[in-house]
Design a protein around this motif. Structure first.
Motif, PDB file in Angstrom:
ATOM      1  N   ILE A   1       0.842  -1.207   0.000  1.00  0.00           N
ATOM      2  CA  ILE A   1       0.000   0.000   0.000  1.00  0.00           C
ATOM      3  C   ILE A   1       0.871   1.248   0.000  1.00  0.00           C
ATOM      4  O   ILE A   1       0.619   2.196  -0.748  1.00  0.00           O
ATOM      5  CB  ILE A   1      -0.962  -0.004   1.200  1.00  0.00           C
ATOM      6  N   LEU A   2       1.890   1.253   0.835  1.00  0.00           N
ATOM      7  CA  LEU A   2       2.772   2.423   0.902  1.00  0.00           C
ATOM      8  C   LEU A   2       3.475   2.649  -0.431  1.00  0.00           C
ATOM      9  O   LEU A   2       3.595   3.777  -0.894  1.00  0.00           O
ATOM     10  CB  LEU A   2       3.805   2.258   2.014  1.00  0.00           C
ATOM     11  N   ASP A   3       3.948   1.573  -1.037  1.00  0.00           N
ATOM     12  CA  ASP A   3       4.673   1.680  -2.300  1.00  0.00           C
ATOM     13  C   ASP A   3       3.788   2.238  -3.406  1.00  0.00           C
ATOM     14  O   ASP A   3       4.226   3.071  -4.196  1.00  0.00           O
ATOM     15  CB  ASP A   3       5.224   0.309  -2.689  1.00  0.00           C
ATOM     16  N   GLU A   4       2.546   1.804  -3.454  1.00  0.00           N
ATOM     17  CA  GLU A   4       1.670   2.194  -4.557  1.00  0.00           C
ATOM     18  C   GLU A   4       0.918   3.503  -4.322  1.00  0.00           C
ATOM     19  O   GLU A   4       0.663   4.240  -5.274  1.00  0.00           O
ATOM     20  CB  GLU A   4       0.654   1.074  -4.825  1.00  0.00           C
ATOM     21  N   ASP A   5       0.548   3.791  -3.076  1.00  0.00           N
ATOM     22  CA  ASP A   5      -0.412   4.867  -2.844  1.00  0.00           C
ATOM     23  C   ASP A   5       0.034   5.985  -1.909  1.00  0.00           C
ATOM     24  O   ASP A   5      -0.747   6.896  -1.638  1.00  0.00           O
ATOM     25  CB  ASP A   5      -1.707   4.265  -2.275  1.00  0.00           C
ATOM     26  N   PHE A   6       1.236   5.929  -1.380  1.00  0.00           N
ATOM     27  CA  PHE A   6       1.646   6.922  -0.385  1.00  0.00           C
ATOM     28  C   PHE A   6       3.023   7.492  -0.676  1.00  0.00           C
ATOM     29  O   PHE A   6       3.852   6.869  -1.328  1.00  0.00           O
ATOM     30  CB  PHE A   6       1.682   6.298   1.019  1.00  0.00           C
ATOM     31  N   ILE A   7       3.248   8.664  -0.127  1.00  0.00           N
ATOM     32  CA  ILE A   7       4.577   9.245   0.017  1.00  0.00           C
ATOM     33  C   ILE A   7       4.938   8.975   1.475  1.00  0.00           C
ATOM     34  O   ILE A   7       4.092   9.132   2.365  1.00  0.00           O
ATOM     35  CB  ILE A   7       4.562  10.771  -0.263  1.00  0.00           C
ATOM     36  N   VAL A   8       6.155   8.525   1.744  1.00  0.00           N
ATOM     37  CA  VAL A   8       6.529   8.160   3.110  1.00  0.00           C
ATOM     38  C   VAL A   8       7.750   8.950   3.583  1.00  0.00           C
ATOM     39  O   VAL A   8       8.640   9.278   2.805  1.00  0.00           O
ATOM     40  CB  VAL A   8       6.791   6.643   3.243  1.00  0.00           C
ATOM     41  N   LEU A   9       7.726   9.246   4.868  1.00  0.00           N
ATOM     42  CA  LEU A   9       8.814   9.987   5.512  1.00  0.00           C
ATOM     43  C   LEU A   9       8.936   9.472   6.926  1.00  0.00           C
ATOM     44  O   LEU A   9       7.932   9.307   7.620  1.00  0.00           O
ATOM     45  CB  LEU A   9       8.481  11.485   5.528  1.00  0.00           C
ATOM     46  N   ASN A  10      10.158   9.160   7.342  1.00  0.00           N
ATOM     47  CA  ASN A  10      10.340   8.842   8.751  1.00  0.00           C
ATOM     48  C   ASN A  10      11.345   9.811   9.347  1.00  0.00           C
ATOM     49  O   ASN A  10      12.321  10.179   8.720  1.00  0.00           O
ATOM     50  CB  ASN A  10      10.702   7.369   8.978  1.00  0.00           C
ATOM     51  N   LEU A  11      11.041  10.247  10.539  1.00  0.00           N
ATOM     52  CA  LEU A  11      11.847  11.272  11.194  1.00  0.00           C
ATOM     53  C   LEU A  11      12.283  10.797  12.573  1.00  0.00           C
ATOM     54  O   LEU A  11      11.480  10.242  13.323  1.00  0.00           O
ATOM     55  CB  LEU A  11      11.034  12.560  11.346  1.00  0.00           C
ATOM     56  N   VAL A  12      13.537  11.055  12.894  1.00  0.00           N
ATOM     57  CA  VAL A  12      14.054  10.761  14.229  1.00  0.00           C
ATOM     58  C   VAL A  12      14.242  12.063  15.015  1.00  0.00           C
ATOM     59  O   VAL A  12      14.925  12.087  16.014  1.00  0.00           O
ATOM     60  CB  VAL A  12      15.388   9.963  14.167  1.00  0.00           C
ATOM     61  N   TYR A  13      13.593  13.112  14.543  1.00  0.00           N
ATOM     62  CA  TYR A  13      13.629  14.410  15.220  1.00  0.00           C
ATOM     63  C   TYR A  13      12.260  15.059  15.042  1.00  0.00           C
ATOM     64  O   TYR A  13      11.493  14.702  14.157  1.00  0.00           O
ATOM     65  CB  TYR A  13      14.721  15.307  14.623  1.00  0.00           C
ATOM     66  N   GLU A  14      11.956  16.002  15.883  1.00  0.00           N
ATOM     67  CA  GLU A  14      10.690  16.728  15.786  1.00  0.00           C
ATOM     68  C   GLU A  14      10.822  17.855  14.766  1.00  0.00           C
ATOM     69  O   GLU A  14      11.890  18.432  14.602  1.00  0.00           O
ATOM     70  CB  GLU A  14      10.290  17.318  17.143  1.00  0.00           C
ATOM     71  N   THR A  15       9.728  18.155  14.083  1.00  0.00           N
ATOM     72  CA  THR A  15       9.724  19.270  13.143  1.00  0.00           C
ATOM     73  C   THR A  15       9.221  20.515  13.862  1.00  0.00           C
ATOM     74  O   THR A  15       8.697  20.436  14.977  1.00  0.00           O
ATOM     75  CB  THR A  15       8.799  19.006  11.940  1.00  0.00           C
ATOM     76  N   THR A  16       9.345  21.647  13.207  1.00  0.00           N
ATOM     77  CA  THR A  16       8.847  22.893  13.789  1.00  0.00           C
ATOM     78  C   THR A  16       7.353  23.069  13.541  1.00  0.00           C
ATOM     79  O   THR A  16       6.738  23.952  14.117  1.00  0.00           O
ATOM     80  CB  THR A  16       9.608  24.099  13.200  1.00  0.00           C
ATOM     81  N   ASP A  17       6.763  22.221  12.708  1.00  0.00           N
ATOM     82  CA  ASP A  17       5.342  22.296  12.407  1.00  0.00           C
ATOM     83  C   ASP A  17       4.553  21.704  13.575  1.00  0.00           C
ATOM     84  O   ASP A  17       4.540  20.490  13.786  1.00  0.00           O
ATOM     85  CB  ASP A  17       5.042  21.545  11.108  1.00  0.00           C
ATOM     86  N   LYS A  18       3.863  22.544  14.317  1.00  0.00           N
ATOM     87  CA  LYS A  18       3.112  22.099  15.500  1.00  0.00           C
ATOM     88  C   LYS A  18       1.895  21.257  15.131  1.00  0.00           C
ATOM     89  O   LYS A  18       1.343  20.556  15.964  1.00  0.00           O
ATOM     90  CB  LYS A  18       2.681  23.304  16.349  1.00  0.00           C
ATOM     91  N   HIS A  19       1.468  21.279  13.873  1.00  0.00           N
ATOM     92  CA  HIS A  19       0.347  20.450  13.428  1.00  0.00           C
ATOM     93  C   HIS A  19       0.703  18.961  13.469  1.00  0.00           C
ATOM     94  O   HIS A  19      -0.184  18.112  13.494  1.00  0.00           O
ATOM     95  CB  HIS A  19      -0.091  20.839  12.009  1.00  0.00           C
ATOM     96  N   LEU A  20       2.005  18.663  13.463  1.00  0.00           N
ATOM     97  CA  LEU A  20       2.449  17.274  13.476  1.00  0.00           C
ATOM     98  C   LEU A  20       2.571  16.702  14.890  1.00  0.00           C
ATOM     99  O   LEU A  20       2.994  15.560  15.067  1.00  0.00           O
ATOM    100  CB  LEU A  20       3.779  17.132  12.734  1.00  0.00           C
ATOM    101  N   SER A  21       2.215  17.484  15.881  1.00  0.00           N
ATOM    102  CA  SER A  21       2.172  16.975  17.259  1.00  0.00           C
ATOM    103  C   SER A  21       0.907  17.493  17.936  1.00  0.00           C
ATOM    104  O   SER A  21       0.979  18.192  18.940  1.00  0.00           O
ATOM    105  CB  SER A  21       3.425  17.383  18.029  1.00  0.00           C
ATOM    106  N   PRO A  22      -0.267  17.146  17.385  1.00  0.00           N
ATOM    107  CA  PRO A  22      -1.521  17.689  17.921  1.00  0.00           C
ATOM    108  C   PRO A  22      -1.815  17.279  19.355  1.00  0.00           C
ATOM    109  O   PRO A  22      -2.494  18.007  20.072  1.00  0.00           O
ATOM    110  CB  PRO A  22      -2.595  17.155  16.969  1.00  0.00           C
ATOM    111  N   ASP A  23      -1.315  16.146  19.793  1.00  0.00           N
ATOM    112  CA  ASP A  23      -1.553  15.712  21.171  1.00  0.00           C
ATOM    113  C   ASP A  23      -0.250  15.444  21.918  1.00  0.00           C
ATOM    114  O   ASP A  23      -0.209  14.672  22.864  1.00  0.00           O
ATOM    115  CB  ASP A  23      -2.473  14.492  21.197  1.00  0.00           C
ATOM    116  N   GLY A  24       0.828  16.059  21.499  1.00  0.00           N
ATOM    117  CA  GLY A  24       2.107  15.915  22.191  1.00  0.00           C
ATOM    118  C   GLY A  24       3.171  15.260  21.319  1.00  0.00           C
ATOM    119  O   GLY A  24       2.893  14.782  20.227  1.00  0.00           O
ATOM    120  N   GLN A  25       4.380  15.271  21.843  1.00  0.00           N
ATOM    121  CA  GLN A  25       5.522  14.702  21.126  1.00  0.00           C
ATOM    122  C   GLN A  25       5.918  13.398  21.801  1.00  0.00           C
ATOM    123  O   GLN A  25       6.464  13.400  22.897  1.00  0.00           O
ATOM    124  CB  GLN A  25       6.686  15.689  21.118  1.00  0.00           C
ATOM    125  N   TYR A  26       5.618  12.294  21.158  1.00  0.00           N
ATOM    126  CA  TYR A  26       5.964  10.971  21.649  1.00  0.00           C
ATOM    127  C   TYR A  26       6.299  10.102  20.442  1.00  0.00           C
ATOM    128  O   TYR A  26       6.023  10.475  19.302  1.00  0.00           O
ATOM    129  CB  TYR A  26       4.804  10.352  22.449  1.00  0.00           C
TER     130      TYR A  26
END
Length: 167
Positions: free
Chosen positions: A91-116
């Motif tokens: 599914i990921l290969d055919e239908d998604f763009i994927v990104l994995n991060l080992v750090y937090e971004t400055t975009d607060k929308h990516l941690s709507p309920d906290g950073q964990y």
């Protein structure tokens, strides 16, 4: 003249021999480090959040952002199941763009309920974080455990369906 030609030849041989031999570690040939960090080596991974957003918009595919830590046992357990599940990888290969991060971004929308970690969020091509697509935990809404892989697949299907019906 013969001495200078011989010394030039000797220098050329020395230089070429240094570049010809490639170092191979004692433990054997190393696999090059990829952006997948073990989450799916055959997938094409975005390098940055900004690049992921660009690819998502230009290819009209949702973006899956995975926040994790290399030394976190929960991240490692999810990564093992995630990378070995053929349905998830397909599914990921055919239908998604994927990104994995080992750090937090400055975009607060990516941690709507906290950073964990691990934390998996879907972003649609209009650059909207899909806060409505959650896991099963009330206190960590975007966390998934190895036993939640079927829920993750269901949420991936939901992200694809919503994308097609809304855009």
């Amino acid at each position: 003249m013969v001495k200078s030609a011989l010394s030039v030849l000797l220098v050329l041989v020395a230089i070429s021999s240094t570049f010809a031999a490639k170092y191979i570690p004692k433990s054997g040939k190393r696999v090059p480090q990829t952006l997948s960090r073990g989450w799916g080596d055959q997938l094409i991974w975005a390098q940055t959040y900004e690049e992921g957003l660009y690819w998502s918009r230009s290819k009209n595919k949702p973006l899956l952002v995975i926040f994790h830590l290399e030394d976190c046992p929960h991240s490692q357990a999810l990564k093992k199941v995630f990378s070995e599940d053929n349905e998830v990888q397909k599914i990921l290969d055919e239908d998604f763009i994927v990104l994995n991060l080992v750090y937090e971004t400055t975009d607060k929308h990516l941690s709507p309920d906290g950073q964990y970690v691990p934390r998996l969020l879907f972003v649609d091509p209009s650059m909207t974080v899909r806060a409505d697509i959650t896991g099963r935990y009330a206190n960590r809404m975007y966390a998934y455990e190895p036993s939640d892989i079927k829920l993750l697949v269901s949420n991936m299907q939901k992200a694809k369906k919503l994308l097609k019906s809304e855009l």
